[in-house]
Design a protein around this motif. Sequence first.
Motif, PDB file in Angstrom:
ATOM      1  N   GLY A 183       0.785  -1.237   0.000  1.00  0.00           N
ATOM      2  CA  GLY A 183       0.000   0.000   0.000  1.00  0.00           C
ATOM      3  C   GLY A 183       0.810   1.276   0.000  1.00  0.00           C
ATOM      4  O   GLY A 183       0.265   2.352   0.271  1.00  0.00           O
ATOM      5  N   LEU A 184       2.104   1.188  -0.316  1.00  0.00           N
ATOM      6  CA  LEU A 184       2.940   2.386  -0.355  1.00  0.00           C
ATOM      7  C   LEU A 184       2.923   2.997  -1.751  1.00  0.00           C
ATOM      8  O   LEU A 184       2.988   2.285  -2.748  1.00  0.00           O
ATOM      9  N   GLU A 346       5.892   8.307   2.347  1.00  0.00           N
ATOM     10  CA  GLU A 346       5.490   7.082   3.039  1.00  0.00           C
ATOM     11  C   GLU A 346       6.463   6.678   4.140  1.00  0.00           C
ATOM     12  O   GLU A 346       6.166   5.785   4.939  1.00  0.00           O
ATOM     13  N   ALA A 354       8.303   2.604   7.050  1.00  0.00           N
ATOM     14  CA  ALA A 354       7.015   2.984   6.469  1.00  0.00           C
ATOM     15  C   ALA A 354       6.015   3.270   7.579  1.00  0.00           C
ATOM     16  O   ALA A 354       5.803   2.429   8.459  1.00  0.00           O
ATOM     17  N   ALA A 355       5.397   4.449   7.538  1.00  0.00           N
ATOM     18  CA  ALA A 355       4.443   4.834   8.585  1.00  0.00           C
ATOM     19  C   ALA A 355       3.235   3.898   8.607  1.00  0.00           C
ATOM     20  O   ALA A 355       2.728   3.531   9.662  1.00  0.00           O
ATOM     21  N   LYS A 356       2.770   3.471   7.427  1.00  0.00           N
ATOM     22  CA  LYS A 356       1.576   2.631   7.336  1.00  0.00           C
ATOM     23  C   LYS A 356       1.844   1.182   7.730  1.00  0.00           C
ATOM     24  O   LYS A 356       0.916   0.454   8.092  1.00  0.00           O
ATOM     25  N   VAL A 357       3.112   0.763   7.595  1.00  0.00           N
ATOM     26  CA  VAL A 357       3.442  -0.652   7.804  1.00  0.00           C
ATOM     27  C   VAL A 357       4.625  -0.750   8.771  1.00  0.00           C
ATOM     28  O   VAL A 357       5.780  -0.835   8.342  1.00  0.00           O
TER      29      VAL A 357
END
Length: 397
Positions: A183-184, A346, A354-357
Amino acid sequence: MEHSDVIILGAGAAGLFCAGQAGQRGLNVALLEKAEAPGKKILISGGGRCNFTNLGAGPGNYLSANPHFAKSALARYTPADFIALVERYGIAWHEKTLGQLFCDGSAKQIVAMLLEECPPEQVTLTCGVEIAGVARGEDSSFTVTAADGRAWGAPALVIATGGPSIPKMGASDFAFRLARQFGLKVVEPRPALVPLTLGGEDALFRDLSGVAAPVRARAGKTEFAEAALFTHKGLSGPAILQVSSYWRHGEEVGITFLPEAASDWLLEAKRDRPRTHLRTLLRERLPARLADALADRLGLERELGNVSDKDLRTAQARLADWRFAPNGTEGYAKAEVTAGGIATAELSSRTMEAAKVPGLYAIGEAVDVTGWLGGYNFQWAWASGFACAEALAQSRS
């Protein structure tokens, strides 16, 4: 399945250095490489002598959608830090030009040093790994599966597989596909530090293949003063490779021939040598074939004393900003690096995570940070690898 603290995908400059730094901080590292040996791009860099850093490397020497992203890592691991490491291993080096540092001997010394920096009890390097899949479990740990069924598991995963430049070395867009899987966002990749191709009227210059001259080359607002080389396909040489990273399809490239000449040099020559021809003056200052090609296109065949000042100023202006309209580049096959990549938006600029992961990191050429020609991309590999290793150690403690 083999378990470790971190899996690093790619044993190039960034991956090798990060593995060594993480291992020295006590982490168990699984370093996986697709090729049969590590550091293949390092070995061919700098004509086999590895332009391993640049004395002047700073944030201003890098392209990125976020020009500030590289500041933190570059400040925490500097060219002086890598030079100290090189000297600790007794590797002799020299400055070639413009702050570019090379091994006196061979790039093999840099690869050997990076491998030596990996503590064998902490870092396990496995080559010839064709990755079939990467997954993240419910416990947030990562599993990497190879095509032959082998598997590795770890709470942290580092993408260090670079970009698709020089595919004959095994390079691919794997890093970008993997980033998208998680999702990056990815900034559109493109070849950088790459020769430009010419068509149309400009194609006539391809007859000058092999001719080089010092110039100032421009793309947009960015300018570099180094040599340009005419090739059988178009334009190359350090100045052209530099501006290629900034050039976009449909744009022109401006070249200043005779960059050291005074602004009114032709008018002065008319006054001092009125019986001389422009072709003769150009041949005195440029390679003969290039001088003739420029003279043919400028079309001033009379003695300077018989040419109007207006026409001479027009010729001066054209020589100071000769416009070429490249129709493309020689692509990833000849590109030294890839511009674009995993979006810096990201990632944390301090940790490369990675902020999301959480637990997923990206370093080196895989990230949207592209250095100039001359050792800057290696310095980014060392700096981003160092920042990542520090963060990995802190996250475990």
